[in-house]
Design a protein around this motif. Sequence first.
Motif, PDB file in Angstrom:
ATOM      1  N   TYR A  21       0.752  -1.286  -0.084  1.00 16.65           N
ATOM      2  CA  TYR A  21      -0.087  -0.081  -0.147  1.00 16.65           C
ATOM      3  C   TYR A  21       0.756   1.317  -0.153  1.00 16.65           C
ATOM      4  O   TYR A  21       0.414   2.384  -0.756  1.00 16.65           O
ATOM      5  CB  TYR A  21      -0.997   0.055   1.081  1.00 16.65           C
ATOM      6  CG  TYR A  21      -1.812   1.040   1.231  1.00 16.65           C
ATOM      7  CD1 TYR A  21      -2.941   1.331   0.325  1.00 16.65           C
ATOM      8  CD2 TYR A  21      -1.591   2.194   2.092  1.00 16.65           C
ATOM      9  CE1 TYR A  21      -3.786   2.469   0.554  1.00 16.65           C
ATOM     10  CE2 TYR A  21      -2.327   3.453   2.157  1.00 16.65           C
ATOM     11  CZ  TYR A  21      -3.365   3.465   1.218  1.00 16.65           C
ATOM     12  OH  TYR A  21      -4.133   4.554   1.291  1.00 16.65           O
ATOM     13  N   ARG A  22       1.919   1.347   0.776  1.00 12.98           N
ATOM     14  CA  ARG A  22       2.532   2.595   1.032  1.00 12.98           C
ATOM     15  C   ARG A  22       3.188   3.088  -0.277  1.00 12.98           C
ATOM     16  O   ARG A  22       3.612   1.967  -1.124  1.00 12.98           O
ATOM     17  CB  ARG A  22       3.501   2.554   1.997  1.00 12.98           C
ATOM     18  CG  ARG A  22       3.289   2.332   3.409  1.00 12.98           C
ATOM     19  CD  ARG A  22       3.950   2.697   4.417  1.00 12.98           C
ATOM     20  NE  ARG A  22       5.186   2.002   4.380  1.00 12.98           N
ATOM     21  CZ  ARG A  22       5.394   0.684   5.236  1.00 12.98           C
ATOM     22  NH1 ARG A  22       4.494   0.566   6.147  1.00 12.98           N
ATOM     23  NH2 ARG A  22       6.587   0.237   5.032  1.00 12.98           N
ATOM     24  N   VAL A  23       3.428   4.454  -0.459  1.00  8.73           N
ATOM     25  CA  VAL A  23       4.021   4.837  -1.883  1.00  8.73           C
ATOM     26  C   VAL A  23       5.491   4.544  -1.741  1.00  8.73           C
ATOM     27  O   VAL A  23       6.022   4.263  -2.876  1.00  8.73           O
ATOM     28  CB  VAL A  23       3.871   6.350  -1.813  1.00  8.73           C
ATOM     29  CG1 VAL A  23       2.331   6.626  -2.235  1.00  8.73           C
ATOM     30  CG2 VAL A  23       4.334   7.269  -0.871  1.00  8.73           C
ATOM     31  N   ASP A  24       6.262   4.332  -0.784  1.00  9.22           N
ATOM     32  CA  ASP A  24       7.505   3.798  -0.729  1.00  9.22           C
ATOM     33  C   ASP A  24       7.477   2.151  -0.533  1.00  9.22           C
ATOM     34  O   ASP A  24       7.910   1.680   0.400  1.00  9.22           O
ATOM     35  CB  ASP A  24       8.821   4.448   0.290  1.00  9.22           C
ATOM     36  CG  ASP A  24       8.070   4.024   1.838  1.00  9.22           C
ATOM     37  OD1 ASP A  24       6.744   3.849   1.910  1.00  9.22           O
ATOM     38  OD2 ASP A  24       8.591   4.231   2.638  1.00  9.22           O
ATOM     39  N   ALA A  25       7.086   1.606  -1.645  1.00  7.69           N
ATOM     40  CA  ALA A  25       6.828   0.219  -1.589  1.00  7.69           C
ATOM     41  C   ALA A  25       7.942  -0.756  -1.708  1.00  7.69           C
ATOM     42  O   ALA A  25       7.764  -1.923  -1.441  1.00  7.69           O
ATOM     43  CB  ALA A  25       5.556  -0.125  -2.671  1.00  7.69           C
ATOM     44  N   PHE A  26       9.010   0.000  -2.141  1.00  5.55           N
ATOM     45  CA  PHE A  26      10.160  -0.945  -2.541  1.00  5.55           C
ATOM     46  C   PHE A  26      11.520  -0.772  -1.616  1.00  5.55           C
ATOM     47  O   PHE A  26      11.512   0.371  -1.172  1.00  5.55           O
ATOM     48  CB  PHE A  26      10.740  -0.591  -3.954  1.00  5.55           C
ATOM     49  CG  PHE A  26       9.626  -1.027  -5.115  1.00  5.55           C
ATOM     50  CD1 PHE A  26       9.740  -2.458  -5.818  1.00  5.55           C
ATOM     51  CD2 PHE A  26       8.616  -0.230  -5.307  1.00  5.55           C
ATOM     52  CE1 PHE A  26       8.747  -2.472  -6.514  1.00  5.55           C
ATOM     53  CE2 PHE A  26       7.740  -0.629  -6.370  1.00  5.55           C
ATOM     54  CZ  PHE A  26       7.664  -1.749  -6.929  1.00  5.55           C
TER      55      PHE A  26
END
Length: 321
Positions: free
Chosen positions: A173-178
């Motif tokens: 879900y989070r935008v810093d997914a990687f």
Amino acid sequence: MKKVVVLGTGGTIAGRAQSGSDNVGYKAGEVGVADLLASIPGIQERLQGTQLVAEQVAQIDSKDMDWAVWGQLVQRCEAHLADADVAAVLVTHGTDTLEETAYLLHLALTAKALRKPVVLTCAMRPATALTPDGPQNVLDAISVALHPASHGVMVVCAGAVHAATHVQKRCSYRVDAFDSGDAGPLGWVEEGQVRWCHALPPAGAEHIAVAAPRWLQAPRVDMVMNYASAGAYVVEALLEAQANGSQVQGIVVAGTGNGTVNDAMQQSLLKAVEQGVRVVLASRCALGGVVRSAIGESPFAHYPGLSAVKARVRLMLELAA
Ligand code: SIN
């Protein structure tokens, strides 16, 4: 004038939702890559006089990524990177299988092609979101693409630059997914400036050449997982499918811990090897991979440091080559 070519493949970055406040109920792969680029404020300044060329290779949700699209992507990257006027190739992609495509390009593109950068980028929120993350990711990807030290396949998301070999989607879900696991990111993009944390790995040293006709037919490589009371049911089903004419060429096992499997599965996998199926062990753990004893022997192969999904990509390419 130098060019940056952007190959669009779809994903959430090109997704549309009914409402701006809906970050999950959207359809991926809706906005064309040329329109996507045209809507990004500040993109011309970021290009510093470099020309942007958009090309739509696919328009899919990356859960549907397949061998045929991979083949087109490899061929379009090779063609553009061979053009002396092209400084870099960017690929817009869904986040869900981005690490597989990045690793595939890392292996399938030639060392000569990878003297230039191939930068994949993405978004966790659709283009219609109140605060979409795609536009900033594209700007950051352009900064990395135009950096004089850049080469090889990299992924840019949420201000971080990752190597194709280490990048993994860690959050749904989070935008810093990687993240890049133990290796950490290659660097960061801050207000258009790239701050490298590591020397870039050599590109092209692991190249696996796949001839154009081999992209027409995917090698069949399936994955199985070991888990409490998994037994051998799925491996046996694959062997039965093979006996009935399905060409199962490889099985990648997301094993428990250090790539272990239960006894029944071990016996079925040994049978698979006897029948000519390539079996590769990986670990279902997020970090570490399979670590072999210096003295022990295993009847199954493994690729040090590779996750199960990346091991599958590598095995497919080896079979295709
Ligand atoms: C996709 O992978 O195409 C959908 C999800 C995403 O891009 O975040």
